[in-house]
Design a protein around this motif. Structure first.
Motif, short mmCIF file in Angstrom:
data_model
loop_
_atom_site.label_atom_id
_atom_site.label_comp_id
_atom_site.label_asym_id
_atom_site.label_seq_id
_atom_site.Cartn_x
_atom_site.Cartn_y
_atom_site.Cartn_z
N GLN A 135 32.67 61.52 34.83
CA GLN A 135 31.65 61.32 33.80
C GLN A 135 31.13 59.89 33.83
O GLN A 135 29.93 59.65 33.66
N GLU A 136 32.03 58.93 34.04
CA GLU A 136 31.62 57.52 34.17
C GLU A 136 30.72 57.35 35.39
O GLU A 136 29.70 56.67 35.32
N LEU A 137 31.11 57.95 36.51
CA LEU A 137 30.32 57.86 37.73
C LEU A 137 28.92 58.42 37.51
O LEU A 137 27.92 57.84 37.94
N GLU A 138 28.84 59.52 36.79
CA GLU A 138 27.54 60.12 36.46
C GLU A 138 26.72 59.16 35.58
O GLU A 138 25.52 58.96 35.80
N ARG A 139 27.37 58.55 34.61
CA ARG A 139 26.70 57.58 33.72
C ARG A 139 26.21 56.39 34.54
O ARG A 139 25.08 55.92 34.36
N TRP A 140 27.05 55.91 35.45
CA TRP A 140 26.66 54.78 36.30
C TRP A 140 25.45 55.16 37.15
O TRP A 140 24.51 54.40 37.29
N ARG A 141 25.49 56.35 37.72
CA ARG A 141 24.40 56.81 38.58
C ARG A 141 23.10 56.90 37.78
O ARG A 141 22.04 56.52 38.25
N ASN A 142 23.19 57.38 36.56
CA ASN A 142 22.01 57.50 35.71
C ASN A 142 21.46 56.15 35.27
O ASN A 142 20.30 56.06 34.86
N SER A 143 22.28 55.11 35.33
CA SER A 143 21.82 53.77 34.94
C SER A 143 20.81 53.21 35.94
O SER A 143 20.05 52.31 35.61
N GLY A 144 20.85 53.72 37.17
CA GLY A 144 19.94 53.23 38.20
C GLY A 144 20.36 51.91 38.81
O GLY A 144 19.64 51.35 39.63
N GLN A 145 21.53 51.41 38.44
CA GLN A 145 22.00 50.13 38.96
C GLN A 145 23.08 50.37 40.02
O GLN A 145 23.77 51.38 39.99
N ASP A 146 23.22 49.39 40.91
CA ASP A 146 24.39 49.38 41.77
C ASP A 146 25.59 48.98 40.91
O ASP A 146 25.43 48.31 39.89
N ILE A 147 26.77 49.41 41.34
CA ILE A 147 27.99 49.14 40.59
C ILE A 147 28.89 48.26 41.44
O ILE A 147 29.20 48.60 42.58
N ALA A 148 29.31 47.13 40.89
CA ALA A 148 30.26 46.24 41.56
C ALA A 148 31.62 46.42 40.90
O ALA A 148 31.78 46.15 39.71
N ILE A 149 32.57 46.93 41.66
CA ILE A 149 33.93 47.12 41.16
C ILE A 149 34.77 45.98 41.70
O ILE A 149 34.88 45.80 42.92
N LEU A 150 35.34 45.20 40.80
CA LEU A 150 36.03 43.96 41.16
C LEU A 150 37.53 44.16 41.21
O LEU A 150 38.13 44.62 40.24
N VAL A 151 38.13 43.80 42.34
CA VAL A 151 39.57 43.91 42.54
C VAL A 151 40.11 42.51 42.80
O VAL A 151 39.74 41.87 43.80
N GLY A 152 40.97 42.04 41.92
CA GLY A 152 41.51 40.69 42.06
C GLY A 152 42.57 40.58 43.12
O GLY A 152 42.95 41.56 43.78
N GLY A 153 43.08 39.37 43.27
CA GLY A 153 44.15 39.10 44.21
C GLY A 153 45.51 39.34 43.57
O GLY A 153 45.61 40.01 42.53
N PRO A 154 46.54 38.77 44.15
CA PRO A 154 47.90 38.98 43.64
C PRO A 154 48.09 38.58 42.18
O PRO A 154 48.93 39.14 41.49
N ASP A 155 47.29 37.63 41.71
CA ASP A 155 47.40 37.18 40.32
C ASP A 155 46.42 37.88 39.39
O ASP A 155 46.41 37.61 38.19
N GLY A 156 45.57 38.73 39.94
CA GLY A 156 44.59 39.43 39.12
C GLY A 156 43.23 38.75 39.15
O GLY A 156 42.92 37.99 40.07
N LEU A 157 42.45 39.02 38.12
CA LEU A 157 41.10 38.45 38.00
C LEU A 157 41.07 37.38 36.92
O LEU A 157 41.73 37.51 35.87
N ASP A 158 40.27 36.38 37.14
CA ASP A 158 40.05 35.31 36.18
C ASP A 158 39.52 35.89 34.87
O ASP A 158 38.67 36.79 34.86
N SER A 159 40.01 35.39 33.75
CA SER A 159 39.63 35.95 32.44
C SER A 159 38.13 35.80 32.15
O SER A 159 37.52 36.70 31.57
N THR A 160 37.51 34.71 32.56
CA THR A 160 36.07 34.52 32.35
C THR A 160 35.28 35.55 33.15
O THR A 160 34.30 36.11 32.66
N LEU A 161 35.73 35.83 34.35
CA LEU A 161 35.08 36.85 35.18
C LEU A 161 35.21 38.22 34.51
O LEU A 161 34.24 38.97 34.43
N LYS A 162 36.39 38.54 34.01
CA LYS A 162 36.58 39.83 33.34
C LYS A 162 35.68 39.95 32.12
O LYS A 162 35.14 41.02 31.85
#
Length: 156
Positions: A87-114
Motif C-alpha cells: 500500500q505504501e509502494l502504491e502511495r509512493w507511485r501515485n505521488s509521481g516522485q522518485d523514492i530515495a530509501i536511505l540505509v545507514g552504516g554500522p552506526d545507523g543514520l545521522d539524526s538530522t538526516l532522519k
C-alpha cells in the motif's frame, strides 16, 4: 517512479551483489530499483559515532535526487506487513516522485538526516547483517510490487 536505495558501504561480497541483482532485475521499468553505494567513514579514524554518521550523511545527501521523497530505514521506523508495504509502494507511485530509501552504516543514520525524511521504516525487529539488508529490502520491494499488481510471487 524509481526506487533509489542509497546505502552506506561499498565492495560487498559477490553473494550480496548477486542477491541484489536477482530482485532488481525482476522489477518492472515503471518501478525500477537502483542502488547507490556510499563510502563508509573509516571506523579506525578516531572519530565518534556521531561524527562518522555526520560525514556519511553528507555523502548520502549528495546522492539523493533533488525532488525525491526520502524514506529512512531505522529500527524505530514503522513496522509494516507485506500488504501494508504494498500500500505504501502504491502511495509512493501515485505521488509521481522518485523514492530515495536511505540505509545507514554500522552506526545507523545521522539524526538530522532522519528528520529530513518523509518517513521511516523498520525492516525487522531483529538485527540484520548490514550486507543482508540490501537483499532483504530488494526482495521485500519486489514482493510488495507483486502484491500491488496481483502478480503470483506473493501467496497470501
Amino acid at each position: 517512479m524509481k526506487l533509489i536505495v542509497i546505502a552506506v558501504g561499498q565492495r560487498m561480497p559477490d553473494w550480496v551483489e548477486q542477491g541484489w541483482q536477482e530482485y532488481a532485475r525482476r522489477m518492472p521499468q515503471d518501478c525500477a530499483i537502483e542502488l547507490r553505494e556510499i563510502k563508509a567513514e573509516p571506523r579506525t579514524s578516531g572519530k565518534t559515532s556521531a561524527q562518522m554518521m555526520q560525514a556519511e550523511a553528507k555523502r548520502i545527501e549528495a546522492a539523493i535526487p533533488a525532488q525525491a521523497m526520502r524514506i529512512a530505514l531505522d529500527e524505530r521506523g514503522k513496522d509494516l506487513t507485506t500488504v501494508k508495504l504494498a500500500q505504501e509502494l502504491e502511495r509512493w507511485r501515485n505521488s509521481g516522485q522518485d523514492i530515495a530509501i536511505l540505509v545507514g552504516g554500522p552506526d545507523g543514520l545521522d539524526s538530522t538526516l532522519k528528520q529530513s525524511c518523509h518517513g521511516m521504516l523498520r525492516l525487522s525487529s531483529l538485527t540484520l547483517p548490514h550486507p543482508l539488508v540490501r537483499i532483504f529490502l530488494a526482495e521485500q520491494l519486489y514482493r510488495a510490487w507483486s502484491v500491488m499488481t496481483g502478480h503470483p510471487y506473493h501467496r497470501a
